[in-house]
Write an enzyme that holds these catalytic residues in place. Structure first.
Site, PDB file in Angstrom:
ATOM      1  N   LYS A 156       0.895  -0.418   0.571  1.00 25.65           N
ATOM      2  CA  LYS A 156       0.311  -0.079  -0.422  1.00 25.65           C
ATOM      3  C   LYS A 156       1.011   1.143   0.337  1.00 25.65           C
ATOM      4  CE  LYS A 156      -3.419   2.468   2.423  1.00 25.65           C
ATOM      5  NZ  LYS A 156      -4.455   2.222   3.702  1.00 25.65           N
ATOM      6  N   LYS A 158      -2.675  -1.039  -3.926  1.00 23.84           N
ATOM      7  CA  LYS A 158      -2.938  -0.186  -3.502  1.00 23.84           C
ATOM      8  C   LYS A 158      -2.541   1.278  -3.378  1.00 23.84           C
ATOM      9  CE  LYS A 158      -6.099   1.644  -0.661  1.00 23.84           C
ATOM     10  NZ  LYS A 158      -6.301   2.229   0.784  1.00 23.84           N
TER      11      LYS A 158
HETATM   12  C1  PBG Z   1      -7.132   3.851   6.050  1.00 18.01           C
HETATM   13  C2  PBG Z   1      -7.472   3.021   3.995  1.00 18.01           C
HETATM   14  C3  PBG Z   1      -7.425   4.250   2.997  1.00 18.01           C
HETATM   15  C4  PBG Z   1      -8.073   3.427   1.855  1.00 18.01           C
HETATM   16  C5  PBG Z   1      -8.328   2.170   2.502  1.00 18.01           C
HETATM   17  N1  PBG Z   1      -8.245   2.084   4.069  1.00 18.01           N
HETATM   18  C6  PBG Z   1      -7.468   5.342   2.782  1.00 18.01           C
HETATM   19  C7  PBG Z   1      -5.835   5.723   3.881  1.00 18.01           C
HETATM   20  O1  PBG Z   1      -4.871   4.470   4.005  1.00 18.01           O
HETATM   21  O2  PBG Z   1      -5.320   7.444   4.277  1.00 18.01           O
HETATM   22  C8  PBG Z   1      -8.253   3.785   1.030  1.00 18.01           C
HETATM   23  C9  PBG Z   1      -9.173   3.932  -0.049  1.00 18.01           C
HETATM   24  C10 PBG Z   1      -9.153   4.341  -1.343  1.00 18.01           C
HETATM   25  O3  PBG Z   1      -9.195   5.647  -1.505  1.00 18.01           O
HETATM   26  O4  PBG Z   1     -11.015   3.981  -2.021  1.00 18.01           O
HETATM   27  N2  PBG Z   1      -6.783   2.258   6.557  1.00 18.01           N
END
Ligand code: PBG
Length: 327
Positions: A193, A251
């Site tokens: 991520k 992601k």
């Molecule tokens: C946070 C989380 C995020 C997303 C999913 N879980 C945002 C972040 O890490 O700040 C993002 C998903 C998206 O942008 O569609 N645990």
């Protein structure tokens, strides 16, 4: 000319016979935002997406399920008053997320319910881990995540999805789930991520962005990965495999197709990809201006994920795509 590649594109029938990648609704996971109360609230930066009360959540999940989308990923939007530094509300058996999971499993027992494990929706600091000594404390966060995962499993979650990027969290969660008897609850690890600006609309939806303050980092770069790196992703893959992850996620999605391919080639585990909020918002915004055809670009994007090697795709366009594929 002896060789003419265009002969293999000559008709829809021929193109169908030789198509290399396939996209079906069963590859899709629909992320859903849940809020208290009976109504629903639009999310301005994600046109077509709303935060849903539990009653509406069940209806939307049923619509998806009837179209062949068999999985949802849940994200709760908590009242500000419930947010604390340690996110204790995440453990409340009667909390919003836990009630949402129970309602979904009662109404649609075959639906695969995936829950997010991270502190940010519950944290008054807006971080995925515990803020201590001016940073994000890795090891002190692990027990909180493990307890959160067990609380979600107890409510009926089929798969827990740690999205926090703490080191060692997959092992901590697996150990806690097993100790509590949840040996068949799976772990979808947000393994690779990135610290991405494409999460902006999601943070609007949950009001979960890092809160400004002297005593805490202003961004997530000490735990989420540097967008410049891909070899580093292979370390994350090796660790999450060894720690017992069932699925590996990359992601965001489209800007990271090379990473999806690299993870696919590195691991025998199923690979998930998250078509994130900012990617969805870009498509919607361009379509609203008449600059892009949303339906065509959505299906093309999702097909590209499959071609890059993703097994399953988290996308806010899951219902739209399933409808298009049914035509
Ligand atoms: C946070 C989380 C995020 C997303 C999913 N879980 C945002 C972040 O890490 O700040 C993002 C998903 C998206 O942008 O569609 N645990």
């Amino acid at each position: 000319m002896l060789i003419r590649p265009r002969r293999n594109r000559v008709s829809a029938g021929v193109r169908g016979l030789i198509r290399e990648t396939h996209l079906t609704p069963q590859h899709l996971v629909l992320p859903l935002f849940v809020q208290e109360g009976d109504g629903e609230t639009p999310i301005p930066s994600m046109p077509g997406c709303v935060r849903l009360g539990i009653n509406r959540l069940v209806e939307v999940a049923r619509t998806a399920y009837d179209l062949g989308v068999a999985a949802v990923a849940l994200f709760p939007r908590l009242d500000e008053a419930l947010k604390t530094p340690r996110g204790e509300e995440s453990l409340n058996a009667n909390g919003l997320l836990q009630r949402a999971v129970k309602a979904l499993k009662a109404a649609l027992p075959g639906l695969v319910v995936i829950t997010d494990v991270a502190l940010d929706p519950y944290s008054s600091d807006g971080h995925d881990g515990l803020v201590l000594r001016g940073g994000i404390a890795n090891d002190e966060t692990l027990p909180l995540l493990a307890e959160m995962a067990v609380a979600q499993a107890r409510a009926g979650a089929d798969v827990v999805a740690p999205s926090d990027m703490m080191d060692g969290r997959v092992a901590a969660i697996r150990t806690a789930l097993d100790a509590a008897g949840f040996i068949n609850v799976g772990i979808c690890s947000y393994c690779v991520k990135y610290a991405s600006a494409f999460y902006g609309p999601f943070r609007d939806a949950l009001d979960s962005a890092p809160r400004p303050g002297e005593d805490r980092p202003k961004d997530k770069k000490t735990y989420q990965m540097d967008p410049a790196n891909v070899r580093e992703a292979m370390r994350e893959v090796a660790l999450d495999e060894a720690e017992g992850a069932d699925w590996l996620m990359v992601k965001p999605g489209l800007p990271y197709l090379d990473v999806v391919r690299a993870v696919r080639e590195q691991s025998a585990l199923p690979v998930a990809v998250y078509h994130v909020s900012g990617e969805y918002a870009m498509l919607k915004a361009a379509a609203a201006n008449g600059w892009l055809d949303y339906n065509a670009c959505l299906l093309e994007s999702l097909t590209a994920f499959r071609r890059a090697g993703a097994d399953l795709i988290f996308t806010y366009g899951a219902i739209d795509a399933a409808r298009l594929l049914a035509r």
